[in-house]
Motif scaffolding. Structure first.
Motif, PDB file in Angstrom:
ATOM      1  N   TYR A 146      -4.870   2.237  -0.600  1.00 13.78           N
ATOM      2  CA  TYR A 146      -4.938   0.883  -1.146  1.00 13.78           C
ATOM      3  C   TYR A 146      -5.433   1.017  -2.585  1.00 13.78           C
ATOM      4  CZ  TYR A 146      -4.821  -0.154   3.856  1.00 13.78           C
ATOM      5  OH  TYR A 146      -4.466  -0.213   5.185  1.00 13.78           O
ATOM      6  N   SER A 161      -6.983  -6.208  10.632  1.00 14.30           N
ATOM      7  CA  SER A 161      -6.347  -6.357   9.320  1.00 14.30           C
ATOM      8  C   SER A 161      -7.308  -5.914   8.235  1.00 14.30           C
ATOM      9  CB  SER A 161      -5.936  -7.816   9.075  1.00 14.30           C
ATOM     10  OG  SER A 161      -7.068  -8.612   8.797  1.00 14.30           O
ATOM     11  N   LEU A 162      -6.730  -5.583   7.090  1.00 16.29           N
ATOM     12  CA  LEU A 162      -7.517  -5.292   5.895  1.00 16.29           C
ATOM     13  C   LEU A 162      -7.131  -6.371   4.885  1.00 16.29           C
ATOM     14  CD1 LEU A 162      -9.335  -2.670   4.999  1.00 16.29           C
ATOM     15  CD2 LEU A 162      -7.500  -2.465   3.323  1.00 16.29           C
ATOM     16  N   PRO A 163      -7.963  -7.419   4.758  1.00 14.75           N
ATOM     17  CA  PRO A 163      -7.552  -8.538   3.896  1.00 14.75           C
ATOM     18  C   PRO A 163      -7.627  -8.174   2.415  1.00 14.75           C
ATOM     19  CG  PRO A 163      -9.768  -8.902   4.734  1.00 14.75           C
ATOM     20  CD  PRO A 163      -9.263  -7.648   5.404  1.00 14.75           C
ATOM     21  N   LYS A 164      -6.885  -8.940   1.615  1.00 17.04           N
ATOM     22  CA  LYS A 164      -7.010  -8.810   0.161  1.00 17.04           C
ATOM     23  C   LYS A 164      -8.435  -9.117  -0.268  1.00 17.04           C
ATOM     24  CE  LYS A 164      -2.363 -10.135  -1.341  1.00 17.04           C
ATOM     25  NZ  LYS A 164      -1.569 -11.116  -2.109  1.00 17.04           N
ATOM     26  N   GLN A 165      -8.927  -8.404  -1.265  1.00 17.96           N
ATOM     27  CA  GLN A 165     -10.222  -8.719  -1.884  1.00 17.96           C
ATOM     28  C   GLN A 165     -10.035  -8.556  -3.390  1.00 17.96           C
ATOM     29  OE1 GLN A 165     -12.589  -6.003   0.997  1.00 17.96           O
ATOM     30  NE2 GLN A 165     -14.069  -7.539   0.348  1.00 17.96           N
ATOM     31  N   ARG A 184     -14.262  -1.868   1.816  1.00 15.61           N
ATOM     32  CA  ARG A 184     -13.361  -2.999   2.090  1.00 15.61           C
ATOM     33  C   ARG A 184     -13.768  -3.665   3.397  1.00 15.61           C
ATOM     34  NH1 ARG A 184      -8.300  -2.986  -0.780  1.00 15.61           N
ATOM     35  NH2 ARG A 184      -7.823  -4.849   0.447  1.00 15.61           N
ATOM     36  N   GLY A 204      -7.953  -4.078  -4.598  1.00 13.99           N
ATOM     37  CA  GLY A 204      -8.121  -5.159  -3.626  1.00 13.99           C
ATOM     38  C   GLY A 204      -6.878  -5.987  -3.376  1.00 13.99           C
ATOM     39  N   GLN A 205      -5.846  -5.820  -4.203  1.00 12.12           N
ATOM     40  CA  GLN A 205      -4.575  -6.519  -3.955  1.00 12.12           C
ATOM     41  C   GLN A 205      -3.809  -5.870  -2.810  1.00 12.12           C
ATOM     42  OE1 GLN A 205      -3.330  -9.269  -5.219  1.00 12.12           O
ATOM     43  NE2 GLN A 205      -4.938  -9.641  -6.729  1.00 12.12           N
ATOM     44  N   ASP A 206      -3.937  -4.557  -2.692  1.00 15.16           N
ATOM     45  CA  ASP A 206      -3.283  -3.869  -1.574  1.00 15.16           C
ATOM     46  C   ASP A 206      -4.005  -4.243  -0.283  1.00 15.16           C
ATOM     47  OD1 ASP A 206      -1.435  -2.701  -3.189  1.00 15.16           O
ATOM     48  OD2 ASP A 206      -2.063  -0.630  -2.836  1.00 15.16           O
ATOM     49  N   HIS A 207      -3.259  -4.377   0.773  1.00 17.94           N
ATOM     50  CA  HIS A 207      -3.853  -4.875   2.013  1.00 17.94           C
ATOM     51  C   HIS A 207      -2.977  -4.499   3.196  1.00 17.94           C
ATOM     52  CE1 HIS A 207      -0.889  -7.906   0.800  1.00 17.94           C
ATOM     53  NE2 HIS A 207      -0.828  -8.256   2.073  1.00 17.94           N
ATOM     54  N   ARG A 228       0.878  -1.175   0.000  1.00 16.35           N
ATOM     55  CA  ARG A 228       0.000   0.000   0.000  1.00 16.35           C
ATOM     56  C   ARG A 228       0.912   1.222   0.000  1.00 16.35           C
ATOM     57  NH1 ARG A 228       0.500  -2.622   4.559  1.00 16.35           N
ATOM     58  NH2 ARG A 228       1.403  -1.515   6.326  1.00 16.35           N
TER      59      ARG A 228
END
Lengths: 207, 207
Positions: free
Chosen positions: B116, B184-188, B148, B119-122, B65
């Motif tokens: 971010y 956490s901020l998971p990948k989406q 997110r 959705g790859q950034d996490h 990120r």
């Protein structure tokens, strides 16, 4: 069967979860491990477990767990289009019902017992919102045996809560939980041992 | 930039989550969609975003990120072994900091901005528990852009909470949240749009 006191184990201290439209209280170790194990063994052996059939999308399927519906004689219960009449109290369950009522200062007069043989047995998303249970029903859920995940999701907001229901834990679901949230017991393929879950409810006697 | 009032949208009503060792309040739509979009566009264009490098298990890696650390001049901040000096206030962020302080009746004097890109950034499991933040720090998290998932897990109990942080929402994390929970901020993978997250904090000035 004896109740574990808080002095036995700090896990018996209540954990509170106040969420939008729901209030949950979890007492881990509400029954101690020995009492839980003995009760589970006795109830698995002595109750007449049934794997009920229900109709889903026009098909008749067996539910992925075994059940017993028990309680006061007026407590008939409709579930997925099928009406169940209660089996009379097993003395150990009746005693437990009184203990749960005392611990939660709430009346209960019937219980749905679900036996999950292993992690393949499960229950999908649903709420305990049958009309017999009235508005904002209190549900007290006692877990015996294998620890299983217990998921809750709000029906309209995108929130989820994931709890671990361990052997001997008591979970009280209150507030508008059954109206605004659904819950499920997901499959957990690595779980090999059985879990017996008793969900105590209250159905008003017909006058 | 104008604040959305509760009369604009019932979503601005606060949602409370009282959990063991944590208290969270979520205001969905705390900023309305237009104000959120305008602010996100402006900050993405006008700030000097950096993809920091940190050392993990002896390897230097870029974090997934982009970041800006901003606030009062005394608010230096150590993160994964690297000390960051704050960039001076951007006027829009300083104004926002005051609005967040007013809304939460809490003082904030610095902010970590995380961008971010998709959705790859996490961000992995962590807590905002740096010593500079003191005991039981309050963290106010404003989300702009793509919705997110935001996950929280208790460090010792096996409980998780999963929230959806939508465009314009403000989340206040209080109590012992940073001590006993991680987030956490998971990948989406399906999320294509960027999310900009501002987490306001307070660092006591050195006398």
């Amino acid at each position: 069967m004896t109740r574990q006191t808080q002095s036995d184990n700090r896990k018996a201290v209540a954990q509170h979860f106040l969420l939008p439209d729901a209030a949950l209280t979890l007492w881990p170790g509400w029954l101690n491990a020995d009492a839980s194990h003995a009760l589970q063994t006795r109830l698995i052996a002595e109750l007449a477990w049934r794997q009920e059939q229900i109709r889903i999308y026009g098909k008749t399927v067996k539910i992925p767990r075994q059940q017993v519906w028990m309680g006061e004689s007026h407590c008939s219960y409709q579930y997925s289009g099928v009406r169940f009449e209660p089996t009379p109290w097993h003395p150990a369950v009746q005693q437990l019902c009184q203990q749960v009522s005392d611990a939660t200062t709430s009346a209960f007069n019937c219980v749905l017992l679900n036996l999950y043989a292993n992690g393949q047995d499960h229950m999908g998303w649903h709420a305990d919102d049958e009309p017999e249970l009235g508005m904002a029903p209190l549900i007290a859920s006692l877990s015996l045996g294998a620890s299983r995940r217990f998921d809750l999701r709000h029906r309209t907001l995108s929130h989820r809560l994931q709890l671990q229901l361990d052997n001997g834990s008591l979970l009280l679901m209150a507030g508008a939980c059954q109206q605004h949230w659904q819950h499920s017991l997901p499959k957990q393929r690595r779980v090999a041992a059985p879990r017996l879950n008793l969900t105590f409810r209250y159905i008003t006697p017909v006058c």
